[in-house]
Design a protein around this motif. Structure first.
Motif, mmCIF file in Angstrom:
data_model
loop_
_atom_site.group_PDB
_atom_site.id
_atom_site.type_symbol
_atom_site.label_atom_id
_atom_site.label_comp_id
_atom_site.label_asym_id
_atom_site.label_seq_id
_atom_site.Cartn_x
_atom_site.Cartn_y
_atom_site.Cartn_z
ATOM 1 N N LEU A 13 0.841 -1.202 0.000
ATOM 2 C CA LEU A 13 0.000 0.000 0.000
ATOM 3 C C LEU A 13 0.876 1.250 0.000
ATOM 4 O O LEU A 13 1.929 1.268 0.637
ATOM 5 C CB LEU A 13 -0.888 0.033 1.239
ATOM 6 C CG LEU A 13 -2.066 -0.930 1.261
ATOM 7 C CD1 LEU A 13 -2.802 -0.827 2.588
ATOM 8 C CD2 LEU A 13 -3.008 -0.655 0.111
ATOM 9 N N TRP A 17 -2.152 5.014 3.308
ATOM 10 C CA TRP A 17 -3.367 4.232 3.048
ATOM 11 C C TRP A 17 -3.485 3.141 4.103
ATOM 12 O O TRP A 17 -2.493 2.601 4.580
ATOM 13 C CB TRP A 17 -3.294 3.610 1.660
ATOM 14 C CG TRP A 17 -3.441 4.597 0.546
ATOM 15 C CD1 TRP A 17 -2.498 5.476 0.120
ATOM 16 C CD2 TRP A 17 -4.584 4.808 -0.268
ATOM 17 N NE1 TRP A 17 -2.985 6.226 -0.921
ATOM 18 C CE2 TRP A 17 -4.268 5.834 -1.184
ATOM 19 C CE3 TRP A 17 -5.846 4.229 -0.326
ATOM 20 C CZ2 TRP A 17 -5.167 6.289 -2.137
ATOM 21 C CZ3 TRP A 17 -6.744 4.676 -1.283
ATOM 22 C CH2 TRP A 17 -6.399 5.699 -2.174
ATOM 23 N N ARG A 18 -4.721 2.805 4.450
ATOM 24 C CA ARG A 18 -4.923 1.752 5.457
ATOM 25 C C ARG A 18 -5.960 0.749 4.966
ATOM 26 O O ARG A 18 -6.937 1.114 4.304
ATOM 27 C CB ARG A 18 -5.335 2.343 6.799
ATOM 28 C CG ARG A 18 -6.639 3.082 6.770
ATOM 29 C CD ARG A 18 -7.014 3.662 8.131
ATOM 30 N NE ARG A 18 -8.173 4.510 8.033
ATOM 31 C CZ ARG A 18 -9.436 4.097 7.955
ATOM 32 N NH1 ARG A 18 -9.700 2.811 7.979
ATOM 33 N NH2 ARG A 18 -10.430 4.951 7.862
ATOM 34 N N ALA A 34 -8.631 -0.604 0.619
ATOM 35 C CA ALA A 34 -7.737 0.329 1.314
ATOM 36 C C ALA A 34 -8.347 1.721 1.209
ATOM 37 O O ALA A 34 -8.944 2.076 0.181
ATOM 38 C CB ALA A 34 -6.354 0.318 0.685
ATOM 39 N N LEU A 35 -8.197 2.508 2.274
ATOM 40 C CA LEU A 35 -8.775 3.845 2.337
ATOM 41 C C LEU A 35 -7.685 4.906 2.410
ATOM 42 O O LEU A 35 -6.672 4.737 3.101
ATOM 43 C CB LEU A 35 -9.688 3.965 3.561
ATOM 44 C CG LEU A 35 -10.838 2.966 3.624
ATOM 45 C CD1 LEU A 35 -11.594 3.110 4.948
ATOM 46 C CD2 LEU A 35 -11.779 3.136 2.444
ATOM 47 N N HIS A 36 -7.907 6.006 1.716
ATOM 48 C CA HIS A 36 -6.986 7.137 1.716
ATOM 49 C C HIS A 36 -7.106 7.859 3.059
ATOM 50 O O HIS A 36 -8.190 7.912 3.651
ATOM 51 C CB HIS A 36 -7.349 8.072 0.555
ATOM 52 C CG HIS A 36 -6.338 9.131 0.315
ATOM 53 N ND1 HIS A 36 -6.440 10.393 0.862
ATOM 54 C CD2 HIS A 36 -5.200 9.124 -0.420
ATOM 55 C CE1 HIS A 36 -5.410 11.121 0.473
ATOM 56 N NE2 HIS A 36 -4.641 10.380 -0.308
ATOM 57 N N PRO A 37 -6.015 8.438 3.556
ATOM 58 C CA PRO A 37 -6.075 9.072 4.877
ATOM 59 C C PRO A 37 -6.851 10.394 4.929
ATOM 60 O O PRO A 37 -7.262 10.813 6.016
ATOM 61 C CB PRO A 37 -4.596 9.302 5.225
ATOM 62 C CG PRO A 37 -3.884 9.346 3.919
ATOM 63 C CD PRO A 37 -4.656 8.420 3.006
ATOM 64 N N THR A 44 -14.233 9.340 0.954
ATOM 65 C CA THR A 44 -12.899 8.781 1.141
ATOM 66 C C THR A 44 -12.490 7.991 -0.082
ATOM 67 O O THR A 44 -13.152 7.009 -0.447
ATOM 68 C CB THR A 44 -12.864 7.877 2.393
ATOM 69 O OG1 THR A 44 -13.257 8.646 3.532
ATOM 70 C CG2 THR A 44 -11.472 7.319 2.625
ATOM 71 N N ASN A 46 -10.755 5.313 -2.279
ATOM 72 C CA ASN A 46 -10.520 3.929 -1.892
ATOM 73 C C ASN A 46 -9.969 3.116 -3.055
ATOM 74 O O ASN A 46 -10.188 3.448 -4.217
ATOM 75 C CB ASN A 46 -11.799 3.304 -1.335
ATOM 76 C CG ASN A 46 -12.926 3.335 -2.337
ATOM 77 O OD1 ASN A 46 -13.007 2.497 -3.228
ATOM 78 N ND2 ASN A 46 -13.811 4.320 -2.212
ATOM 79 N N LEU A 136 -9.439 2.187 -8.279
ATOM 80 C CA LEU A 136 -9.356 3.395 -7.459
ATOM 81 C C LEU A 136 -10.636 4.172 -7.701
ATOM 82 O O LEU A 136 -10.990 4.454 -8.854
ATOM 83 C CB LEU A 136 -8.156 4.260 -7.877
ATOM 84 C CG LEU A 136 -8.132 5.676 -7.292
ATOM 85 C CD1 LEU A 136 -7.869 5.639 -5.793
ATOM 86 C CD2 LEU A 136 -7.100 6.535 -8.007
ATOM 87 N N VAL A 146 -4.246 11.875 -6.074
ATOM 88 C CA VAL A 146 -4.282 10.510 -5.544
ATOM 89 C C VAL A 146 -3.916 9.459 -6.590
ATOM 90 O O VAL A 146 -3.438 8.373 -6.253
ATOM 91 C CB VAL A 146 -5.679 10.199 -4.949
ATOM 92 C CG1 VAL A 146 -5.815 8.762 -4.510
ATOM 93 C CG2 VAL A 146 -5.960 11.123 -3.772
ATOM 94 N N ASP A 149 -0.635 7.550 -6.329
ATOM 95 C CA ASP A 149 -0.634 6.510 -5.288
ATOM 96 C C ASP A 149 -1.161 5.200 -5.866
ATOM 97 O O ASP A 149 -0.622 4.126 -5.583
ATOM 98 C CB ASP A 149 -1.525 6.910 -4.101
ATOM 99 C CG ASP A 149 -0.894 7.913 -3.166
ATOM 100 O OD1 ASP A 149 0.280 8.296 -3.360
ATOM 101 O OD2 ASP A 149 -1.597 8.328 -2.214
#
Length: 165
Positions: A13, A17-18, A34-37, A44, A46, A136, A146, A149
């Motif tokens: 990742l 990102w989480r 995964a989600l963007h901060p 959000t 993703n 994305l 984004v 990323d």
């Protein structure tokens, strides 16, 4: 219900990102989310990963068309902004960028979806084909900040052979 991929993959990742449970992130058919901060206007960005076996002869373009029709079937307005084949004969892929207008979180939003389709053939039985989709979804206004990323994420995706690299 969260799904599993037909073949194991590994990836890294991008910073910040989480991972999130697909069901809790509103993507129950995904194998990974995964989600963007930093949300943008309450949305959000993703990354989702899903896929399945495709024993049919559908091309990646036809499979990508199915994704467009599924989005339209959910009530979204969808336009294909760009589509191109990538990869090689042995490792074909397809990318497409979609302009999507849809209700998300109770608000009509202009979103961009960047989708990557990867076709993986079984080396022992080429009739067995898995297609992995990496997506994305981001607001149109946040896309430019984004998308790199996502490209970074896509560059790290590889089959997971279970051996350390």
């Amino acid at each position: 219900m969260t799904t599993t991929l037909p073949v194991p993959i590994a990836f890294e990742l991008p910073d910040g990102w989480r991972a999130a449970p697909p069901d809790g992130a509103g993507a129950p058919g995904a194998a990974f989310v995964a989600l963007h901060p930093r949300p943008d206007a309450g949305f959000t960005a993703n990354i989702t990963v899903d896929g399945g076996f495709r024993p049919d002869p559908a091309t990646l373009a036809e499979i990508a068309d199915e994704s467009v029709e599924n989005l339209r079937g959910s009530g979204a307005s969808v336009e294909i902004a760009e589509r191109r084949e990538v990869g090689s004969k042995d490792a074909p892929g397809l990318t497409q960028t979609l302009a999507v207008s849809a209700v998300a979180g109770g608000t009509l939003r202009d979103l961009v979806q960047s989708q990557v389709y990867l076709s993986l053939l079984d080396v022992d039985d080429p009739g067995k084909r898995a297609v992995i989709r990496l997506v994305l979804t981001v607001t149109a206004s946040q896309h430019g900040s984004v998308v790199e990323d996502f490209r970074e994420f896509v560059r790290t995706v590889r089959p997971d052979t279970g051996t350390a690299q």
